[in-house]
Design a protein around this motif. Structure first.
Motif, PDB file in Angstrom:
ATOM      1  N   HIS A   1      42.401-116.230 101.030  1.00  0.00           N
ATOM      2  CA  HIS A   1      43.797-116.134 101.473  1.00  0.00           C
ATOM      3  C   HIS A   1      44.295-117.557 101.720  1.00  0.00           C
ATOM      4  CE1 HIS A   1      47.123-115.207 104.416  1.00  0.00           C
ATOM      5  NE2 HIS A   1      47.414-114.420 103.404  1.00  0.00           N
ATOM      6  N   ARG A   2      45.046-118.073 100.771  1.00  0.00           N
ATOM      7  CA  ARG A   2      45.417-119.484 100.776  1.00  0.00           C
ATOM      8  C   ARG A   2      46.251-119.879 101.998  1.00  0.00           C
ATOM      9  NH1 ARG A   2      46.929-121.571  95.143  1.00  0.00           N
ATOM     10  NH2 ARG A   2      44.682-121.962  95.090  1.00  0.00           N
TER      11      ARG A   2
ATOM     12  N   THR B   1      46.176-119.014 105.077  1.00  0.00           N
ATOM     13  CA  THR B   1      45.386-119.172 106.307  1.00  0.00           C
ATOM     14  C   THR B   1      44.068-119.884 106.067  1.00  0.00           C
ATOM     15  OG1 THR B   1      44.372-116.988 105.989  1.00  0.00           O
ATOM     16  CG2 THR B   1      46.385-117.093 107.343  1.00  0.00           C
ATOM     17  N   ARG B   2      43.796-120.278 104.803  1.00  0.00           N
ATOM     18  CA  ARG B   2      42.560-120.953 104.436  1.00  0.00           C
ATOM     19  C   ARG B   2      41.332-120.143 104.874  1.00  0.00           C
ATOM     20  NH1 ARG B   2      43.038-126.457 103.930  1.00  0.00           N
ATOM     21  NH2 ARG B   2      40.880-126.333 103.191  1.00  0.00           N
ATOM     22  N   THR B   3      41.426-118.820 104.744  1.00  0.00           N
ATOM     23  CA  THR B   3      40.309-117.953 105.100  1.00  0.00           C
ATOM     24  C   THR B   3      39.745-117.299 103.846  1.00  0.00           C
ATOM     25  OG1 THR B   3      41.918-116.205 105.583  1.00  0.00           O
ATOM     26  CG2 THR B   3      41.064-117.455 107.461  1.00  0.00           C
ATOM     27  N   GLY B   4      38.525-116.789 103.982  1.00  0.00           N
ATOM     28  CA  GLY B   4      37.876-116.147 102.849  1.00  0.00           C
ATOM     29  C   GLY B   4      37.157-114.880 103.263  1.00  0.00           C
ATOM     30  N   PHE B   5      37.076-113.946 102.320  1.00  0.00           N
ATOM     31  CA  PHE B   5      36.496-112.640 102.614  1.00  0.00           C
ATOM     32  C   PHE B   5      35.692-112.151 101.413  1.00  0.00           C
ATOM     33  CE2 PHE B   5      40.639-113.251 104.490  1.00  0.00           C
ATOM     34  CZ  PHE B   5      40.419-113.006 105.835  1.00  0.00           C
ATOM     35  N   GLU B   6      34.750-111.297 101.692  1.00  0.00           N
ATOM     36  CA  GLU B   6      34.070-110.573 100.627  1.00  0.00           C
ATOM     37  C   GLU B   6      34.417-109.103 100.781  1.00  0.00           C
ATOM     38  OE1 GLU B   6      29.859-111.326  98.992  1.00  0.00           O
ATOM     39  OE2 GLU B   6      29.627-109.573 100.297  1.00  0.00           O
ATOM     40  N   VAL B   7      34.894-108.513  99.700  1.00  0.00           N
ATOM     41  CA  VAL B   7      35.224-107.090  99.715  1.00  0.00           C
ATOM     42  C   VAL B   7      34.451-106.405  98.596  1.00  0.00           C
ATOM     43  CG1 VAL B   7      37.534-107.543 100.641  1.00  0.00           C
ATOM     44  CG2 VAL B   7      37.224-107.299  98.164  1.00  0.00           C
ATOM     45  N   ARG B   8      34.355-105.107  98.717  1.00  0.00           N
ATOM     46  CA  ARG B   8      33.733-104.297  97.671  1.00  0.00           C
ATOM     47  C   ARG B   8      34.754-103.260  97.239  1.00  0.00           C
ATOM     48  NH1 ARG B   8      28.651-104.168  96.173  1.00  0.00           N
ATOM     49  NH2 ARG B   8      28.043-105.273  98.071  1.00  0.00           N
ATOM     50  N   ILE B   9      35.028-103.209  95.929  1.00  0.00           N
ATOM     51  CA  ILE B   9      36.066-102.318  95.432  1.00  0.00           C
ATOM     52  C   ILE B   9      35.461-101.268  94.507  1.00  0.00           C
ATOM     53  CG2 ILE B   9      37.756-104.189  95.607  1.00  0.00           C
ATOM     54  CD1 ILE B   9      37.773-104.347  92.545  1.00  0.00           C
ATOM     55  N   GLY B  10      36.179-100.166  94.374  1.00  0.00           N
ATOM     56  CA  GLY B  10      35.725 -99.126  93.455  1.00  0.00           C
ATOM     57  C   GLY B  10      36.826 -98.115  93.175  1.00  0.00           C
ATOM     58  N   GLY B  11      36.801 -97.567  91.964  1.00  0.00           N
ATOM     59  CA  GLY B  11      37.685 -96.472  91.610  1.00  0.00           C
ATOM     60  C   GLY B  11      39.153 -96.820  91.531  1.00  0.00           C
TER      61      GLY B  11
END
Length: 356
Positions: free
Chosen positions: A214-215, A217-227
């Motif tokens: 997320h540019r 706020t200079r933050t980063g995340f790991e997500v898992r997506i499906g379907g």
């Protein structure tokens, strides 16, 4: 829905048995009569009958005459899947048939181009084009030429049964999609067939990790997506996970738009619910990833898909219904990246440091 239901009793099991016997005996006239009877019976059968008949009908597809109406047989099997037959059990013969005809349609196009001039456009996929002259253009083997021409004309008919199994089983997508996706895209690129739904279904990601930066706020995340059927749905669910979860600022999507994106129950008709854009979706090189596109468009960097979110360039909104009514989407926030990890991932973006 592939067919419209009718309430009358059908005797579906008996008609399927007769069709199986006719195909085994290689009796063309008997097969034709039995096929017509089965197509009528499957529409008037009970769901319990259809659930039992689906696998039997799917199993007949490889034995059915290649120049016979295989896509219609697959439609009958697919309709049974829609009404309760096991999609994983029915998938292989249906999707093998799709693959076979995709390749045959591509071979039709290759032979057509090889035997014509540079301005000789590919014909429309209509059975009216099939005549002696066209078959002769495709080669000396009339039977093979007919098979290729019919595949060219019938390939779109394979979409409903293919979607019936692909949209009801992640296992089916994992086992079969990769084998079909290239041929589907190659044929769609010839601009003579509407294969968008099939192409989108084959590109659905399941249990796919994505790094999201997320540019602002200079933050980063790991997500898992499906379907997820398209990036409109992805956009809504990312906003739900990140804004709704309190991780980044903004207005979270409405509860109803999230429900439409995630509800395990199939969508029933078109809603009037509107979803609003919260982000600009960007590739690491700064190119826009369009909402009309797919999660599969997100580039892979260092073995992970890497998506950058920025403030939206302008306000946008869309109907919140999902692309595939029977396919609920998920975006799960698996962890928040620490500062060092976030900086390391930003190094793979166009600015290299997270600035604009």
């Amino acid at each position: 829905m592939i067919f419209n239901s009718k309430p009358e009793a059908s005797g579906l099991a008996a008609t399927v048995s007769e069709l199986e016997g006719a195909v085994a005996a290689r009796d063309g006239d008997r097969t034709g009569r039995a096929f017509d009877a089965m197509m009528n019976a499957v529409q008037s059968a009970s769901d319990a009958e259809r659930a039992l008949a689906g696998l039997r009908l799917a199993a007949l597809i490889p034995a059915f005459p290649p120049t016979g109406p295989r896509p219609m047989l697959a439609m009958a099997a697919g309709y049974c899947v829609e009404r309760g037959a096991d999609p994983a059990a029915c998938a292989e013969p249906i999707l093998d048939g799709v693959h076979r005809d995709l390749l045959a349609a591509l071979e039709f196009a290759r032979r057509w181009a090889a035997s014509g001039g540079p301005q000789d456009e590919l014909p429309e996929p209509d059975e009216k084009i099939i005549d002696d002259a066209l078959l002769a253009r495709l080669g000396d083997d009339a039977y093979e030429a007919t098979r290729l021409a019919l595949a060219w004309c019938w390939i779109e008919q394979w979409q409903p049964p293919a979607l019936a199994v692909l949209c009801r089983s992640a296992e089916v997508r994992r086992r079969h999609a990769s084998a079909l996706v290239t041929a589907c895209r190659d044929l769609a690129a010839l601009n003579r067939h509407d294969l968008k739904c099939l192409a989108y279904a084959l590109a659905v990601l399941d249990e796919e990790p994505v790094v999201v930066l997320h540019r602002p706020t200079r933050t980063g995340f790991e997500v898992r997506i499906g379907g997820i059927g398209d990036n409109f749905q992805l956009h809504t669910l990312l906003a739900h996970a990140l804004i709704g979860g309190g991780h980044v600022p903004g207005t979270p999507p409405s509860a109803e738009s999230v429900r439409l994106a995630t509800d395990p129950e199939p969508a029933r008709g078109r809603s009037e619910v509107i979803a609003a854009g919260a982000f600009e979706l960007l590739a690491p090189d700064g190119e826009r990833i369009w909402n009309e596109g797919l999660p599969d468009d997100i580039p892979v960097v260092q073995g992970r898909r890497l998506l950058v979110l920025d403030d939206p360039a302008y306000q946008r909104s869309w109907n919140a219904d999902r692309f595939f009514p029977h396919l609920p989407g998920t975006v799960e926030l698996t962890r928040v990246l620490d500062a060092d990890e976030t900086r390391a991932w930003y190094a793979h973006t166009s600015s290299g440091d997270g600035t604009r």
